[in-house]
Motif scaffolding. Structure first.
Motif, PDB file in Angstrom:
ATOM      1  N   GLU A  15       0.805  -1.219   0.000  1.00 32.74           N
ATOM      2  CA  GLU A  15       0.000   0.000   0.000  1.00 32.74           C
ATOM      3  C   GLU A  15       0.844   1.277   0.000  1.00 32.74           C
ATOM      4  OE1 GLU A  15      -2.480  -0.533   3.397  1.00 32.74           O
ATOM      5  OE2 GLU A  15      -3.603  -2.170   2.482  1.00 32.74           O
ATOM      6  N   THR A  16       2.165   1.152  -0.040  1.00 37.76           N
ATOM      7  CA  THR A  16       3.038   2.320   0.001  1.00 37.76           C
ATOM      8  C   THR A  16       3.032   3.024  -1.345  1.00 37.76           C
ATOM      9  OG1 THR A  16       4.446   1.175   1.594  1.00 37.76           O
ATOM     10  CG2 THR A  16       5.364   3.125   0.549  1.00 37.76           C
ATOM     11  N   GLU A  17       2.818   4.327  -1.324  1.00 34.96           N
ATOM     12  CA  GLU A  17       2.777   5.111  -2.561  1.00 34.96           C
ATOM     13  C   GLU A  17       4.185   5.456  -3.019  1.00 34.96           C
ATOM     14  OE1 GLU A  17       0.082   8.394  -2.396  1.00 34.96           O
ATOM     15  OE2 GLU A  17      -1.505   7.179  -1.488  1.00 34.96           O
ATOM     16  N   LEU A  18       4.335   5.638  -4.322  1.00 36.16           N
ATOM     17  CA  LEU A  18       5.643   5.899  -4.917  1.00 36.16           C
ATOM     18  C   LEU A  18       6.297   7.147  -4.332  1.00 36.16           C
ATOM     19  CD1 LEU A  18       7.778   4.946  -6.890  1.00 36.16           C
ATOM     20  CD2 LEU A  18       6.591   6.181  -8.700  1.00 36.16           C
ATOM     21  N   ALA A  19       5.528   8.181  -4.053  1.00 33.43           N
ATOM     22  CA  ALA A  19       6.093   9.405  -3.478  1.00 33.43           C
ATOM     23  C   ALA A  19       6.767   9.119  -2.130  1.00 33.43           C
ATOM     24  CB  ALA A  19       5.008  10.463  -3.319  1.00 33.43           C
ATOM     25  N   ALA A  20       6.147   8.267  -1.313  1.00 35.09           N
ATOM     26  CA  ALA A  20       6.727   7.908  -0.016  1.00 35.09           C
ATOM     27  C   ALA A  20       7.993   7.070  -0.203  1.00 35.09           C
ATOM     28  CB  ALA A  20       5.716   7.153   0.824  1.00 35.09           C
ATOM     29  N   ILE A  21       7.988   6.224  -1.218  1.00 31.07           N
ATOM     30  CA  ILE A  21       9.163   5.400  -1.507  1.00 31.07           C
ATOM     31  C   ILE A  21      10.326   6.288  -1.936  1.00 31.07           C
ATOM     32  CG2 ILE A  21      10.092   3.621  -3.053  1.00 31.07           C
ATOM     33  CD1 ILE A  21       7.203   2.446  -3.092  1.00 31.07           C
ATOM     34  N   LYS A  22      10.059   7.244  -2.812  1.00 29.86           N
ATOM     35  CA  LYS A  22      11.104   8.168  -3.260  1.00 29.86           C
ATOM     36  C   LYS A  22      11.672   8.968  -2.090  1.00 29.86           C
ATOM     37  CE  LYS A  22       9.563   8.705  -8.023  1.00 29.86           C
ATOM     38  NZ  LYS A  22       9.023   9.620  -9.035  1.00 29.86           N
ATOM     39  N   GLN A  23      10.801   9.425  -1.192  1.00 29.73           N
ATOM     40  CA  GLN A  23      11.263  10.179  -0.024  1.00 29.73           C
ATOM     41  C   GLN A  23      12.126   9.314   0.881  1.00 29.73           C
ATOM     42  OE1 GLN A  23      11.046  13.479   0.507  1.00 29.73           O
ATOM     43  NE2 GLN A  23      12.393  13.059   2.243  1.00 29.73           N
ATOM     44  N   PHE A  24      11.735   8.048   1.049  1.00 33.99           N
ATOM     45  CA  PHE A  24      12.509   7.115   1.864  1.00 33.99           C
ATOM     46  C   PHE A  24      13.915   6.924   1.296  1.00 33.99           C
ATOM     47  CE2 PHE A  24      13.870   2.686   2.623  1.00 33.99           C
ATOM     48  CZ  PHE A  24      13.956   2.704   4.010  1.00 33.99           C
ATOM     49  N   VAL A  25      14.006   6.697  -0.010  1.00 26.67           N
ATOM     50  CA  VAL A  25      15.318   6.505  -0.654  1.00 26.67           C
ATOM     51  C   VAL A  25      16.148   7.777  -0.533  1.00 26.67           C
ATOM     52  CG1 VAL A  25      16.499   6.027  -2.830  1.00 26.67           C
ATOM     53  CG2 VAL A  25      14.477   4.701  -2.195  1.00 26.67           C
ATOM     54  N   LYS A  26      15.517   8.924  -0.720  1.00 34.37           N
ATOM     55  CA  LYS A  26      16.220  10.204  -0.617  1.00 34.37           C
ATOM     56  C   LYS A  26      16.789  10.391   0.794  1.00 34.37           C
ATOM     57  CE  LYS A  26      14.477  13.633  -2.847  1.00 34.37           C
ATOM     58  NZ  LYS A  26      13.651  14.755  -3.323  1.00 34.37           N
ATOM     59  N   THR A  27      16.037   9.958   1.797  1.00 38.88           N
ATOM     60  CA  THR A  27      16.494  10.067   3.184  1.00 38.88           C
ATOM     61  C   THR A  27      17.634   9.087   3.468  1.00 38.88           C
ATOM     62  OG1 THR A  27      14.283  10.724   3.887  1.00 38.88           O
ATOM     63  CG2 THR A  27      15.752   9.904   5.598  1.00 38.88           C
ATOM     64  N   GLU A  28      17.527   7.871   2.933  1.00 39.65           N
ATOM     65  CA  GLU A  28      18.557   6.848   3.155  1.00 39.65           C
ATOM     66  C   GLU A  28      19.859   7.146   2.410  1.00 39.65           C
ATOM     67  OE1 GLU A  28      18.515   3.882   5.113  1.00 39.65           O
ATOM     68  OE2 GLU A  28      16.800   4.932   5.979  1.00 39.65           O
ATOM     69  N   PHE A  29      19.731   7.775   1.246  1.00 36.85           N
ATOM     70  CA  PHE A  29      20.899   8.046   0.397  1.00 36.85           C
ATOM     71  C   PHE A  29      20.905   9.518  -0.011  1.00 36.85           C
ATOM     72  CE2 PHE A  29      19.633   3.617  -0.194  1.00 36.85           C
ATOM     73  CZ  PHE A  29      20.808   2.964   0.136  1.00 36.85           C
ATOM     74  N   PRO A  30      21.131  10.419   0.953  1.00 39.61           N
ATOM     75  CA  PRO A  30      21.119  11.838   0.624  1.00 39.61           C
ATOM     76  C   PRO A  30      22.250  12.185  -0.342  1.00 39.61           C
ATOM     77  CG  PRO A  30      21.917  11.498   2.867  1.00 39.61           C
ATOM     78  CD  PRO A  30      21.461  10.165   2.345  1.00 39.61           C
ATOM     79  N   ASN A  31      22.004  13.145  -1.177  1.00 34.06           N
ATOM     80  CA  ASN A  31      22.991  13.628  -2.148  1.00 34.06           C
ATOM     81  C   ASN A  31      23.400  12.571  -3.168  1.00 34.06           C
ATOM     82  OD1 ASN A  31      23.033  16.114  -0.714  1.00 34.06           O
ATOM     83  ND2 ASN A  31      24.476  15.199   0.725  1.00 34.06           N
ATOM     84  N   THR A  32      22.549  11.563  -3.371  1.00 36.26           N
ATOM     85  CA  THR A  32      22.820  10.525  -4.361  1.00 36.26           C
ATOM     86  C   THR A  32      21.685  10.527  -5.374  1.00 36.26           C
ATOM     87  OG1 THR A  32      23.915   9.161  -2.692  1.00 36.26           O
ATOM     88  CG2 THR A  32      23.222   8.053  -4.712  1.00 36.26           C
ATOM     89  N   GLU A  33      22.044  10.585  -6.638  1.00 37.37           N
ATOM     90  CA  GLU A  33      21.036  10.517  -7.700  1.00 37.37           C
ATOM     91  C   GLU A  33      20.551   9.068  -7.800  1.00 37.37           C
ATOM     92  OE1 GLU A  33      20.887  11.186 -12.499  1.00 37.37           O
ATOM     93  OE2 GLU A  33      22.410  12.241 -11.348  1.00 37.37           O
ATOM     94  N   PHE A  34      19.250   8.876  -8.000  1.00 39.47           N
ATOM     95  CA  PHE A  34      18.724   7.512  -8.058  1.00 39.47           C
ATOM     96  C   PHE A  34      17.516   7.437  -8.979  1.00 39.47           C
ATOM     97  CE2 PHE A  34      16.531   9.574  -4.527  1.00 39.47           C
ATOM     98  CZ  PHE A  34      15.211   9.250  -4.741  1.00 39.47           C
ATOM     99  N   THR A  35      17.244   6.212  -9.439  1.00 37.35           N
ATOM    100  CA  THR A  35      16.008   5.913 -10.154  1.00 37.35           C
ATOM    101  C   THR A  35      15.389   4.693  -9.471  1.00 37.35           C
ATOM    102  OG1 THR A  35      17.145   4.519 -11.771  1.00 37.35           O
ATOM    103  CG2 THR A  35      16.787   6.824 -12.378  1.00 37.35           C
ATOM    104  N   ILE A  36      14.062   4.608  -9.541  1.00 38.05           N
ATOM    105  CA  ILE A  36      13.337   3.502  -8.923  1.00 38.05           C
ATOM    106  C   ILE A  36      12.447   2.868  -9.977  1.00 38.05           C
ATOM    107  CG2 ILE A  36      11.666   2.844  -7.151  1.00 38.05           C
ATOM    108  CD1 ILE A  36      12.518   5.333  -5.591  1.00 38.05           C
ATOM    109  N   ASP A  37      12.544   1.551 -10.117  1.00 44.48           N
ATOM    110  CA  ASP A  37      11.695   0.809 -11.046  1.00 44.48           C
ATOM    111  C   ASP A  37      10.995  -0.315 -10.298  1.00 44.48           C
ATOM    112  OD1 ASP A  37      12.286   2.102 -13.578  1.00 44.48           O
ATOM    113  OD2 ASP A  37      14.297   1.231 -13.379  1.00 44.48           O
ATOM    114  N   TYR A  38       9.676  -0.446 -10.539  1.00 46.02           N
ATOM    115  CA  TYR A  38       8.928  -1.561  -9.966  1.00 46.02           C
ATOM    116  C   TYR A  38       9.467  -2.857 -10.549  1.00 46.02           C
ATOM    117  CZ  TYR A  38       5.174  -4.740  -8.752  1.00 46.02           C
ATOM    118  OH  TYR A  38       4.459  -5.814  -8.261  1.00 46.02           O
ATOM    119  N   TYR A  39       9.622  -3.875  -9.684  1.00 45.98           N
ATOM    120  CA  TYR A  39      10.153  -5.146 -10.162  1.00 45.98           C
ATOM    121  C   TYR A  39       9.122  -6.272 -10.070  1.00 45.98           C
ATOM    122  CZ  TYR A  39      13.051  -9.300 -10.528  1.00 45.98           C
ATOM    123  OH  TYR A  39      13.552 -10.522 -10.913  1.00 45.98           O
ATOM    124  N   ASP A  40       8.612  -6.569  -8.872  1.00 46.75           N
ATOM    125  CA  ASP A  40       7.741  -7.727  -8.720  1.00 46.75           C
ATOM    126  C   ASP A  40       7.103  -7.725  -7.336  1.00 46.75           C
ATOM    127  OD1 ASP A  40       6.497 -10.113  -9.399  1.00 46.75           O
ATOM    128  OD2 ASP A  40       8.348 -11.243  -9.653  1.00 46.75           O
TER     129      ASP A  40
END
Length: 114
Positions: free
Chosen positions: A82-107
């Protein structure tokens, strides 16, 4: 359920045997490359212990590509269904600050309940 001291091979065999599936259809990610996002709901309703839902919860897998100046690294991110993509992006941004990233759904995935 299986004992906590089972090795990866024993867990794999248990799952394959329990679900009566071919070993090739089971994908187990390397634990060093997996990040689990908090927020899993554990249903409070009673479920018979013979059902898989009594022991596992549904999840979704994403592949996160982390781009640093000198390297590219990939991790598997496990989230609540039930986690929305915006929350996932914010989580990654918090875990890896100052790092460029992309997120792709897998399975889809299952996460063992505590």
């Amino acid at each position: 359920m299986f004992p906590i001291n089972f090795g990866l091979d024993q867990v794999e065999k248990y799952i394959v045997d329990s679900l009566n599936i071919l070993k090739d259809t089971l994908k187990i990610a390397d634990s060093t490359n997996v990040l689990i996002m908090d927020g899993f709901k554990h249903a409070s309703e009673e479920v018979a212990f013979t059902f898989i839902d009594a022991h596992w919860t549904d999840a979704e897998q994403y592949i996160v590509e982390l781009k640093d100046t000198n390297k590219v690294e990939y991790i598997t991110l496990i989230t609540n269904v039930e986690t929305e993509l915006a929350a996932i992006k914010q989580f990654v941004k918090t875990e890896f600050p100052n790092t460029e990233f992309t997120i792709d759904y897998y399975d889809e995935a299952w996460v063992v309940k505590p």
